[in-house]
Design an enzyme around this catalytic site. Structure first.
Site, PDB file in Angstrom:
ATOM      1  N   ASN A   9      43.849  54.614  49.434  1.00  0.00           N
ATOM      2  CA  ASN A   9      44.422  55.283  48.307  1.00  0.00           C
ATOM      3  C   ASN A   9      46.018  55.748  48.821  1.00  0.00           C
ATOM      4  O   ASN A   9      45.895  57.022  49.216  1.00  0.00           O
ATOM      5  CB  ASN A   9      43.552  56.306  47.690  1.00  0.00           C
ATOM      6  CG  ASN A   9      44.254  57.032  46.482  1.00  0.00           C
ATOM      7  OD1 ASN A   9      45.438  56.461  46.014  1.00  0.00           O
ATOM      8  ND2 ASN A   9      43.868  58.043  45.871  1.00  0.00           N
ATOM      9  N   LYS A  11      48.124  56.796  47.160  1.00  0.00           N
ATOM     10  CA  LYS A  11      48.866  57.964  46.347  1.00  0.00           C
ATOM     11  C   LYS A  11      50.174  57.484  46.048  1.00  0.00           C
ATOM     12  O   LYS A  11      50.723  56.229  45.958  1.00  0.00           O
ATOM     13  CB  LYS A  11      48.656  59.272  46.962  1.00  0.00           C
ATOM     14  CG  LYS A  11      47.045  59.564  47.069  1.00  0.00           C
ATOM     15  CD  LYS A  11      46.742  60.933  47.553  1.00  0.00           C
ATOM     16  CE  LYS A  11      45.252  61.032  47.591  1.00  0.00           C
ATOM     17  NZ  LYS A  11      44.768  62.409  48.108  1.00  0.00           N
ATOM     18  N   HIS A  95      40.474  59.689  39.421  1.00  0.00           N
ATOM     19  CA  HIS A  95      40.715  60.753  40.577  1.00  0.00           C
ATOM     20  C   HIS A  95      40.822  62.050  40.468  1.00  0.00           C
ATOM     21  O   HIS A  95      41.245  62.313  39.424  1.00  0.00           O
ATOM     22  CB  HIS A  95      41.903  59.920  41.383  1.00  0.00           C
ATOM     23  CG  HIS A  95      42.046  60.701  42.857  1.00  0.00           C
ATOM     24  ND1 HIS A  95      42.568  61.724  42.876  1.00  0.00           N
ATOM     25  CD2 HIS A  95      41.680  60.116  43.883  1.00  0.00           C
ATOM     26  CE1 HIS A  95      42.676  61.962  44.365  1.00  0.00           C
ATOM     27  NE2 HIS A  95      42.079  60.981  44.828  1.00  0.00           N
ATOM     28  N   GLU A  97      42.991  64.184  41.560  1.00  0.00           N
ATOM     29  CA  GLU A  97      44.161  64.450  40.921  1.00  0.00           C
ATOM     30  C   GLU A  97      44.615  64.147  39.552  1.00  0.00           C
ATOM     31  O   GLU A  97      45.581  65.003  39.108  1.00  0.00           O
ATOM     32  CB  GLU A  97      45.216  63.695  42.053  1.00  0.00           C
ATOM     33  CG  GLU A  97      45.128  64.520  43.558  1.00  0.00           C
ATOM     34  CD  GLU A  97      45.327  63.486  44.703  1.00  0.00           C
ATOM     35  OE1 GLU A  97      45.883  62.392  44.567  1.00  0.00           O
ATOM     36  OE2 GLU A  97      44.985  64.059  45.695  1.00  0.00           O
ATOM     37  N   GLU A 167      34.338  62.599  46.208  1.00  0.00           N
ATOM     38  CA  GLU A 167      35.442  63.164  46.598  1.00  0.00           C
ATOM     39  C   GLU A 167      35.367  64.405  46.368  1.00  0.00           C
ATOM     40  O   GLU A 167      36.047  65.107  45.264  1.00  0.00           O
ATOM     41  CB  GLU A 167      36.847  62.514  46.081  1.00  0.00           C
ATOM     42  CG  GLU A 167      36.799  61.143  46.536  1.00  0.00           C
ATOM     43  CD  GLU A 167      38.316  60.686  46.547  1.00  0.00           C
ATOM     44  OE1 GLU A 167      38.579  59.880  47.744  1.00  0.00           O
ATOM     45  OE2 GLU A 167      39.200  60.900  45.825  1.00  0.00           O
ATOM     46  N   GLY A 173      42.756  66.119  51.409  1.00  0.00           N
ATOM     47  CA  GLY A 173      44.193  66.371  51.914  1.00  0.00           C
ATOM     48  C   GLY A 173      44.417  67.646  52.903  1.00  0.00           C
ATOM     49  O   GLY A 173      45.207  68.251  53.022  1.00  0.00           O
ATOM     50  N   SER A 212      39.587  63.564  53.636  1.00  0.00           N
ATOM     51  CA  SER A 212      39.883  63.756  54.921  1.00  0.00           C
ATOM     52  C   SER A 212      39.107  63.025  55.833  1.00  0.00           C
ATOM     53  O   SER A 212      38.746  63.210  57.148  1.00  0.00           O
ATOM     54  CB  SER A 212      39.920  65.146  55.214  1.00  0.00           C
ATOM     55  OG  SER A 212      40.731  66.107  54.846  1.00  0.00           O
TER      56      SER A 212
HETATM   57  P1  13P Z   1      42.589  62.443  52.056  1.00  0.00           P
HETATM   58  O1  13P Z   1      42.065  61.429  52.808  1.00  0.00           O
HETATM   59  O2  13P Z   1      43.988  62.645  52.434  1.00  0.00           O
HETATM   60  O3  13P Z   1      41.688  63.759  52.331  1.00  0.00           O
HETATM   61  O4  13P Z   1      42.619  61.878  50.428  1.00  0.00           O
HETATM   62  C1  13P Z   1      41.391  61.739  49.940  1.00  0.00           C
HETATM   63  C2  13P Z   1      41.497  60.946  48.679  1.00  0.00           C
HETATM   64  O5  13P Z   1      41.897  61.852  47.704  1.00  0.00           O
HETATM   65  C3  13P Z   1      41.350  59.312  48.567  1.00  0.00           C
HETATM   66  O6  13P Z   1      41.255  59.175  47.172  1.00  0.00           O
END
Ligand code: 13P
Length: 253
Positions: A9, A11, A95, A97, A167, A173, A212
Site C-alpha cells: 500500500n 499510500k 483502511h 486512514e 491493521e 507507521g 510496520s
Molecule cells: P506501515 O507498514 O507503514 O506501518 O503501514 C501499514 C499500512 O497501513 C498498510 O496499509
C-alpha cells in the site's frame, strides 16, 4: 490451503516515473515467487502506468479506495468500473486512514466491498483497533463491530473472494509491530467471526496483517496459523525491501 497474499500500500507516495522505476526494479526480484500473490496499490494517477509496467507478470494491481457507485455526480471519486478498466484486480477499502482521517463508516465500507464484488474486483477490507481501544480492553469488541458493519453486504457465495486486513492502528507507521502472538490472537478472533458468519468458507478466507511489517519480521508473522498475508506501507516503497517481504518463504524454512 490459503494462498499467501503480500500487498504494497503505497499510500500517497510516488510519481509516475518513480512508480514505473519501482516496477521495473521489482519484477525481476520476484519472478521466482509462484506460491504467493503479490499486489501493488499505487495512488490513482499512477495505476495506468503501473498496469502497463506489470503486464505479462504475475504481480497484480490494486487501488487504495473506490466509490460504490458505477458513475454519477461524485466529484473527486473513482468507480469500480474505472478500476477494472485500468487493470485493477483488488481494491483496499476501510483502511484506518480512511476511517479516522476521512470519517468513513463501516456502512460506507460495506457498500464499497459489495460494489467491488459486483464488478469483479476483490476487496481487501481493513479493520483494526486504536491504541486507546486496545488499552481499554476493547480490541475484540471493536473488531467485531467493524466486521459486522463492513461485511454486512457480502453475499455468502462471494465471501471466499474477500481478503481481510487486520491493521492495529497503533502499529501503522510507528515501527511498533504487533508481536506475532498479539497479531495471531486478533487473527484467530477474526477467523472465528468469519467461520460463524460464513461457515466453512471462513476457513478459506485470507487475513492479512498490516502494521510496520518489514523484511526482518515478515517470516515470523507469516508463520502464525491465521496470518495469511501482509499489507505493507513504509517497507513497500523500496523495491528491494518489498521484494524481500514477498520472498519471505525463502527464509522461513
Ligand atoms: P506501515 O507498514 O507503514 O506501518 O503501514 C501499514 C499500512 O497501513 C498498510 O496499509
Amino acid at each position: 490451503m490459503r494462498k499467501p497474499i503480500l500487498a504494497a500500500n503505497w499510500k500517497m507516495h510516488k510519481t509516475i516515473s518513480e512508480a514505473v522505476a519501482f516496477a521495473d526494479a521489482f519484477l525481476p526480484l520476484v519472478a521466482g515467487v509462484t506460491n504467493a500473490e503479490i499486489v501493488l496499490a499505487p495512488p490513482f494517477p499512477q495505476l495506468a502506468s503501473v498496469a502497463a509496467a506489470l503486464r505479462g507478470s504475475r504481480v497484480l494491481l490494486a487501488a487504495q479506495n473506490v466509490h460504490p457507485e458505477k458513475h454519477g455526480a461524485y466529484t473527486g471519486e473513482v468507480s469500480p468500473t474505472m478500476l477494472t478498466d485500468v487493470g485493477c484486480r483488488y481494491a483496499i477499502v476501510g483502511h484506518s486512514e480512511r476511517r479516522h482521517i476521512f470519517g468513513e463508516s463501516s456502512a460506507f465500507v460495506a457498500r464499497k466491498a459489495a460494489s467491488l464484488l459486483a464488478h469483479d474486483l476483490l476487496p481487501i477490507v481493513c479493520v483494526g483497533e486504536t491504541l486507546d481501544e486496545r488499552e481499554a480492553d476493547r480490541t475484540f469488541a471493536v473488531l467485531e463491530d467493524q466486521l459486522n458493519g463492513s461485511l454486512v453486504e457480502v453475499p455468502d457465495a462471494r465471501a471466499a473472494e474477500v481478503v481481510i486486513a487486520y491493521e492495529p492502528v497503533w502499529a501503522i507507521g510507528t515501527g511498533r509491530t504487533a508481536t506475532p502472538a498479539i497479531a495471531q490472537e486478533a487473527h484467530a478472533m477474526i477467523r472465528g467471526w468469519l467461520q460463524k458468519r460464513f461457515g466453512a468458507t471462513g476457513d478459506a478466507m485470507r487475513i492479512q496483517y498490516g502494521g510496520s511489517v518489514k523484511p526482518d519480521n515478515v517470516a515470523e508473522l507469516m508463520a502464525q496459523p491465521d496470518i495469511d498475508g501482509a499489507l505493507v506501507g513504509g517497507a513497500s516503497l523500496e523495491a528491494a525491501s518489498f521484494a524481500a517481504i514477498a520472498r519471505y518463504q525463502e527464509n522461513s524454512k
